[in-house]
Design a protein around this motif. Structure first.
Motif, short mmCIF file in Angstrom:
data_model
loop_
_atom_site.label_atom_id
_atom_site.label_comp_id
_atom_site.label_asym_id
_atom_site.label_seq_id
_atom_site.Cartn_x
_atom_site.Cartn_y
_atom_site.Cartn_z
N VAL A 161 0.89 -1.30 0.13
CA VAL A 161 0.03 -0.02 0.10
C VAL A 161 1.18 1.18 -0.03
CG1 VAL A 161 -1.78 1.31 1.29
CG2 VAL A 161 -1.91 -1.24 1.21
N ALA A 162 1.88 1.11 0.97
CA ALA A 162 2.76 2.34 0.86
C ALA A 162 3.38 2.79 -0.49
CB ALA A 162 3.84 2.13 1.86
N ASP A 163 4.14 1.68 -1.21
CA ASP A 163 4.67 1.82 -2.35
C ASP A 163 3.55 2.33 -3.30
OD1 ASP A 163 6.94 1.27 -4.21
OD2 ASP A 163 5.78 -0.04 -5.16
N MET A 164 2.44 1.74 -3.18
CA MET A 164 1.41 2.17 -4.54
C MET A 164 1.19 3.93 -4.22
SD MET A 164 -1.36 -1.16 -4.58
CE MET A 164 -2.61 -0.02 -5.39
N THR A 165 0.64 4.28 -2.83
CA THR A 165 0.52 5.44 -2.69
C THR A 165 1.79 6.43 -3.01
OG1 THR A 165 -0.47 4.86 -0.72
CG2 THR A 165 -0.30 7.09 -0.98
N TYR A 166 3.04 5.82 -2.70
CA TYR A 166 4.18 6.86 -3.21
C TYR A 166 4.23 6.94 -4.60
CZ TYR A 166 8.94 8.26 -3.92
OH TYR A 166 10.05 8.78 -4.22
N GLN A 167 4.24 5.86 -5.41
CA GLN A 167 4.10 5.72 -6.84
C GLN A 167 3.15 6.95 -7.67
OE1 GLN A 167 6.60 4.68 -8.67
NE2 GLN A 167 7.67 3.70 -6.83
N LEU A 168 1.85 6.70 -6.96
CA LEU A 168 0.96 7.51 -7.28
C LEU A 168 1.32 9.28 -6.93
CD1 LEU A 168 -2.67 5.56 -6.87
CD2 LEU A 168 -1.67 6.40 -8.76
#
Length: 255
Positions: A161-168
């Motif tokens: 979730v953290a990586d997805m949010t960061y990428q977005l």
């Protein structure tokens, strides 16, 4: 509109839709084992905004923060203090906001007083406050009218979730626009002084005469000049005049 502008708008729209889906996932994860809200819940009457600030200050490398509104002066001051403390530790902060936020009076009186401590870009796709700390944790306050920073928040430490949010958020940052006017000129006492200094620079005043006119020491006046050149990202006073006209900071076209 040029094709490049249409493409940028389409990309921002797509990122906004993806962020909406992620916000829904964050909402559901609040009620799952992925939401790690344990001993750090607000205590002793602390606001959620204060709790969020304490968690953000744990950052060691970088913070990216989407901020859809400054709910109150208290809220804005708390975020400004947090960003300033992060800068003191060498942690950079990137902040994404809708255009009206950075033009509002609350921004001018709080976050608008900051200098290079925070990088700001504007995006209409920002609708929920999300903070990604060191790319490893997501802090998600609820937006609740009348309560600075919301009434509750979650910290999600799930790496996916953290990586997805960061990428977005990073994708939104890459397509977001830089403010057309340097934020240091927007409102407040400092903004007014910078405008006055810029005007006297454009009118050809010598430093000592300009300082006397403004009731400043020559040293202080020159510090303001240096700040203007830094904020306008120029290397000479002539370039500052040209850039100021282009940015709409001066009515006259004569530097």
């Amino acid at each position: 509109m040029p094709a490049s502008g249409v493409a940028a708008d389409n990309l921002e729209s797509a990122l906004g839709q993806a962020l909406s889906l992620l916000e829904t996932a964050v909402h559901h994860h609040r009620r799952s084992t992925l939401a790690c809200v344990t001993a750090d819940l607000p205590v002793g009457g602390e606001t959620v905004a204060g709790w969020v600030a304490r968690l953000v200050l744990r950052a060691e490398r970088a913070v990216i923060w989407s901020l859809p509104e400054v709910a109150s002066e208290e809220h804005g001051n708390l975020i400004a203090q947090t960003v300033s403390q992060l800068a003191g530790k060498g942690v950079g902060t990137r902040m994404l906001c809708p255009p009206p936020v950075i033009r509002g009076p609350l921004w001018a009186r709080t976050l608008g007083t900051l200098g290079p401590e925070v990088e700001v870009r504007v995006s209409g796709a920002v609708r929920q406050e999300l903070v990604v700390v060191d790319g490893a944790a997501v802090i998600a306050p609820d937006a609740t009218p009348g309560e600075p920073g919301g009434s509750r928040a979650s910290m999600i430490q799930n790496s996916t979730v953290a990586d997805m949010t960061y990428q977005l958020l990073s994708g939104m940052w890459d397509t977001a626009q830089r403010p057309t006017r340097p934020l240091s000129f927007e409102g407040g006492a400092r903004g007014r002084v910078l405008q006055e200094v810029l005007t006297l620079m454009a009118e050809g005043y010598k430093d000592d005469a300009a300082a006397r006119k403004l009731g400043l020491s020559v040293r202080t006046y020159r510090r303001y000049v240096a700040d203007i050149m830094r904020d306008l990202q120029v290397e000479s006073r002539f370039q500052a005049g040209v850039r100021a006209v282009r940015a709409g900071l001066m009515e006259t076209g004569s530097p």
